[in-house]
Design an enzyme around this catalytic site. Structure first.
Site, PDB file in Angstrom:
ATOM      1  N   GLY A   1      -7.974   2.847  11.202  1.00 29.98           N
ATOM      2  CA  GLY A   1      -8.513   1.714  11.013  1.00 29.98           C
ATOM      3  C   GLY A   1      -8.601   1.351   9.380  1.00 29.98           C
ATOM      4  CB  THR A   2      -6.943   2.929   6.413  1.00 27.93           C
ATOM      5  OG1 THR A   2      -7.667   4.188   6.815  1.00 27.93           O
ATOM      6  CG2 THR A   2      -6.815   3.050   4.951  1.00 27.93           C
ATOM      7  N   GLY A   3      -6.102   0.242   7.159  1.00 29.05           N
ATOM      8  CA  GLY A   3      -5.655  -0.876   6.837  1.00 29.05           C
ATOM      9  C   GLY A   3      -6.605  -2.190   7.190  1.00 29.05           C
ATOM     10  CB  CYS A   4      -8.565  -2.987  10.280  1.00 28.99           C
ATOM     11  SG  CYS A   4      -7.519  -2.677  11.417  1.00 28.99           S
TER      12      CYS A   4
ATOM     13  CB  THR B   1      -6.672   7.651   7.818  1.00 23.04           C
ATOM     14  OG1 THR B   1      -5.475   8.029   8.545  1.00 23.04           O
ATOM     15  CG2 THR B   1      -6.892   8.670   6.684  1.00 23.04           C
TER      16      THR B   1
ATOM     17  CE  LYS C   1      -1.863  -1.614   3.720  1.00 22.41           C
ATOM     18  NZ  LYS C   1      -2.636  -1.967   4.981  1.00 22.41           N
TER      19      LYS C   1
END
Length: 263
Positions: free
Chosen positions: A206-209, A204, A173
């Site tokens: 929690g974006t990866g979760c 942002t 990412k």
């Protein structure tokens, strides 16, 4: 109904971890299940305490899930204990789990490591080889590969290095790049770029979760990895663009933005 299992920690403030995963899975019209690896006391300003669940209890949760409602896809978030990592790997092999998405939460936003060397090695040798897709951001990829990433060429080189460690794909990412948010999918020695705009939104958390859960949802539905990444990226982009503003720190995404569009 397709089912998705999240193996991750709890975020009591609801922005990340299993809470973000449940919201994401539900918004995709799928059935959400969880195996909790840790309890956290956190909010938009930081993480204040963590209580790790025992490996035996994680094992019991996984047995209960697989022996009754078998998941069609699995998302694995932060697992910081080597014994828990070994138990998860063992259970995934025992039950021949499919469509495994691993989001290697290994580096804090401050840049510090969240894992011991023992846990890092357990992840790389035990869990990563089981992944259908690994979804590190740039700091996590640098930590795993012990390289520096500044350009698209650096991303391609690092994704290939990580790709040698797993049987599946690597989604590197690019949100930490300065000028753009392009993501790179490395799969079968090929590179696929997903251009992304840099959205002006500090919220942002929690974006990866959310992205990894959305990928798992699309894999469960039956899309291939490339299409699953595309659809997941579109969902997360919309959730960031919705400009939800909760809390005094880096707030959560609006996971429900699609339903609110129709009001």
């Amino acid at each position: 109904m397709k089912k998705v299992l999240s193996i991750a920690g709890s975020d009591c403030s609801g922005g990340a971890g299993i809470q973000a995963d449940i919201k994401t899975i539900t918004m995709h019209g799928l059935y959400a299940m969880t195996a909790i690896t840790a309890l956290t006391a956190q909010n938009t300003t930081g993480v204040y305490n963590v209580q790790v669940v025992s490996p035996e209890f994680v094992a019991q949760q996984l047995d209960c899930i697989f022996q009754d409602i078998r998941p069609d896809a699995i998302k694995i978030g932060m697992v910081s204990d080597s014994n828990i990592i070994e138990i998860i790997a063992q259970k995934l092999k025992t039950y021949k789990a499919e469509n495994i998405v691993i989001d290697p939460v290994m580096v804090a936003s401050s840049g510090g490591s969240l894992l011991s060397l023992e846990a890092k090695n357990a992840l790389k040798t035990g869990l990563f080889p089981l992944a259908d897709i690994l979804t590190p951001n740039i700091p996590e990829a640098e930590f795993l590969s012990e390289t520096k990433i500044r350009t698209h060429q650096d991303m391609e080189r690092t994704a290939a290095l990580l790709g040698e460690q797993i049987k599946g794909a690597v989604l590197l990412k690019g949100g930490h790049l300065l000028q753009e948010a392009d993501d790179l999918l490395y799969r079968n020695k090929d590179y696929f770029w997903y251009p992304g705009e840099k959205i002006q939104n500090e919220n942002t958390h929690g974006t990866g979760c959310t992205l990894s859960s959305a990928i798992a949802c699309n894999l469960a539905i039956g899309y291939d990895i490339s299409e699953s990444v595309k659809r997941a990226k579109e969902y997360v982009t919309g959730a960031i663009k919705a400009q939800l503003n909760l809390g005094t720190g880096s707030g959560p995404l609006n996971h429900m933005y699609l339903t609110q569009k129709n009001r």
